[in-house]
Design a protein around this motif. Structure first.
Motif, short mmCIF file in Angstrom:
data_model
loop_
_atom_site.label_atom_id
_atom_site.label_comp_id
_atom_site.label_asym_id
_atom_site.label_seq_id
_atom_site.Cartn_x
_atom_site.Cartn_y
_atom_site.Cartn_z
N GLU A 42 -11.32 -6.63 8.67
CA GLU A 42 -10.17 -7.46 8.29
C GLU A 42 -10.44 -8.91 8.67
N THR A 43 -10.22 -9.84 7.76
CA THR A 43 -10.41 -11.25 8.05
C THR A 43 -9.21 -12.03 7.57
N ALA A 44 -9.08 -13.23 8.11
CA ALA A 44 -7.93 -14.06 7.78
C ALA A 44 -7.97 -14.52 6.33
N SER A 45 -9.13 -14.43 5.69
CA SER A 45 -9.25 -14.91 4.31
C SER A 45 -8.66 -13.94 3.31
N ILE A 46 -8.32 -12.72 3.74
CA ILE A 46 -7.75 -11.74 2.84
C ILE A 46 -6.24 -11.86 2.87
N PRO A 47 -5.61 -12.30 1.80
CA PRO A 47 -4.17 -12.56 1.80
C PRO A 47 -3.34 -11.30 1.60
N LYS A 48 -3.57 -10.31 2.46
CA LYS A 48 -2.82 -9.07 2.37
C LYS A 48 -2.24 -8.74 3.72
N GLN A 49 -1.08 -8.09 3.72
CA GLN A 49 -0.53 -7.55 4.95
C GLN A 49 -1.40 -6.38 5.40
N ARG A 50 -1.36 -6.09 6.70
CA ARG A 50 -2.22 -5.03 7.22
C ARG A 50 -1.95 -3.69 6.55
N SER A 51 -0.68 -3.41 6.26
CA SER A 51 -0.34 -2.13 5.63
C SER A 51 -0.98 -2.02 4.25
N GLU A 52 -1.00 -3.12 3.50
CA GLU A 52 -1.63 -3.11 2.19
C GLU A 52 -3.13 -2.91 2.32
N LEU A 53 -3.71 -3.50 3.37
CA LEU A 53 -5.14 -3.37 3.60
C LEU A 53 -5.51 -1.92 3.89
N LEU A 54 -4.71 -1.25 4.70
CA LEU A 54 -4.97 0.16 5.01
C LEU A 54 -4.89 1.03 3.76
N LEU A 55 -3.85 0.84 2.96
CA LEU A 55 -3.71 1.61 1.73
C LEU A 55 -4.89 1.35 0.80
N ASP A 56 -5.27 0.09 0.65
CA ASP A 56 -6.37 -0.27 -0.23
C ASP A 56 -7.66 0.42 0.19
N HIS A 57 -7.96 0.42 1.48
CA HIS A 57 -9.17 1.07 1.97
C HIS A 57 -9.11 2.58 1.77
N ALA A 58 -7.97 3.19 2.10
CA ALA A 58 -7.84 4.64 1.98
C ALA A 58 -8.06 5.08 0.54
N VAL A 59 -7.51 4.33 -0.41
CA VAL A 59 -7.69 4.67 -1.83
C VAL A 59 -9.16 4.52 -2.23
N ARG A 60 -9.79 3.46 -1.78
CA ARG A 60 -11.19 3.24 -2.15
C ARG A 60 -12.12 4.31 -1.56
N GLY A 97 -8.56 14.28 -1.13
CA GLY A 97 -9.43 13.39 -1.88
C GLY A 97 -8.73 12.81 -3.10
N SER A 98 -7.42 12.99 -3.18
CA SER A 98 -6.64 12.50 -4.31
C SER A 98 -6.08 11.11 -4.02
N ALA A 99 -6.45 10.13 -4.85
CA ALA A 99 -5.93 8.78 -4.68
C ALA A 99 -4.42 8.75 -4.90
N VAL A 100 -3.93 9.60 -5.78
CA VAL A 100 -2.49 9.66 -6.04
C VAL A 100 -1.76 10.10 -4.77
N ARG A 101 -2.29 11.14 -4.15
CA ARG A 101 -1.67 11.63 -2.91
C ARG A 101 -1.78 10.60 -1.79
N VAL A 102 -2.91 9.92 -1.72
CA VAL A 102 -3.08 8.88 -0.70
C VAL A 102 -2.02 7.80 -0.85
N ARG A 103 -1.76 7.37 -2.09
CA ARG A 103 -0.75 6.34 -2.31
C ARG A 103 0.64 6.84 -1.89
#
Length: 226
Positions: free
Chosen positions: A9-27, A76-82
């Protein structure tokens, strides 16, 4: 082109931490086909940070399973992760081992030594994680638990004498950018890319890892001598 899984996580990423966690989990599910499940999270009160499990002496605050039956919740389902992170966006990201990968777990000092050695030898390497509790985890093919002790002995080391363990079936690892309380976030020492999609067998790494762990153990014994 490299996958866009972020190292940390870096300050250059304009996302809230919760969005960052969801984004990583989906990926992790979509790009690596890893199962994931949501763990505990960090709560805040009176200027303090504490684990959602409620234990004052929690060894991994905000970075361990929230329920005993966690293995059945991994998906392993991105739908379920979301859906899961939509309900609990601050939950840690945990990956069950023994399914698509095992992890060779060593002290970070030994891990950096082994990593440099493996890179010089141009060995195949998978993703490598660095944790806030000074551990380094090398991702390898599943099934390492049954093989590693004999492989360590083959290279002249006693499994009980060196700090090298395997996280396999029935275990888990916390994935970036999960944070361990005030200790910091899990990071990638070698991030997932298309080049390391195919994981090495433990046998391809064990000589360097056992050597590095053995060297560290010997240094610790020498330091304790009067």
């Amino acid at each position: 082109m490299e996958e866009t899984i972020t190292v940390t996580e870096t300050a250059s990423i304009p996302k809230q931490r919760s969005e960052l966690l969801l984004d990583h989990a989906v990926r992790y599910t979509e790009e690596r086909h890893w199962d994931v499940f949501a763990g505990t999270w960090l709560e805040h009160a009176d200027g303090r940070e504490f684990c959602s499990c409620g234990a004052a002496d929690c060894p991994a605050p905000g970075a361990h399973p929230a329920v005993q039956e966690w293995a059945t919740l991994a998906t392993g389902s991105a739908v379920r992760v979301r859906q899961v992170w939509g309900k609990r966006p601050e939950a840690s990201i945990l990956l069950p081992t023994g399914r698509t990968f095992d992890a060779l777990d060593v002290p970070d000092t030994a891990g950096f030594l082994a990593l440099a050695r493996l890179e010089r030898m141009e060995r195949t390497l998978g993703p490598v994680m660095l944790t806030p509790d000074h551990r380094m985890l090398f991702f390898v093919l599943p099934g390492a638990s049954a093989k590693v002790p004999d492989m360590v002995r083959r290279y002249g080391w006693s499994p009980a004498a060196i700090d090298l363990r395997v996280r396999g079936e029935g275990e888990y690892v916390a994935a970036p950018p999960t944070r361990f309380g005030g200790r910091g976030s899990v990071q990638w020492a070698r991030r997932p890319t298309p080049a390391n999609r195919w994981l090495p067998d433990a046998e391809e790494l064990i000589d360097a890892l056992a050597y590095a762990c053995g060297r560290e153990a010997a240094a610790e014994r020498a330091a304790r001598r009067p």
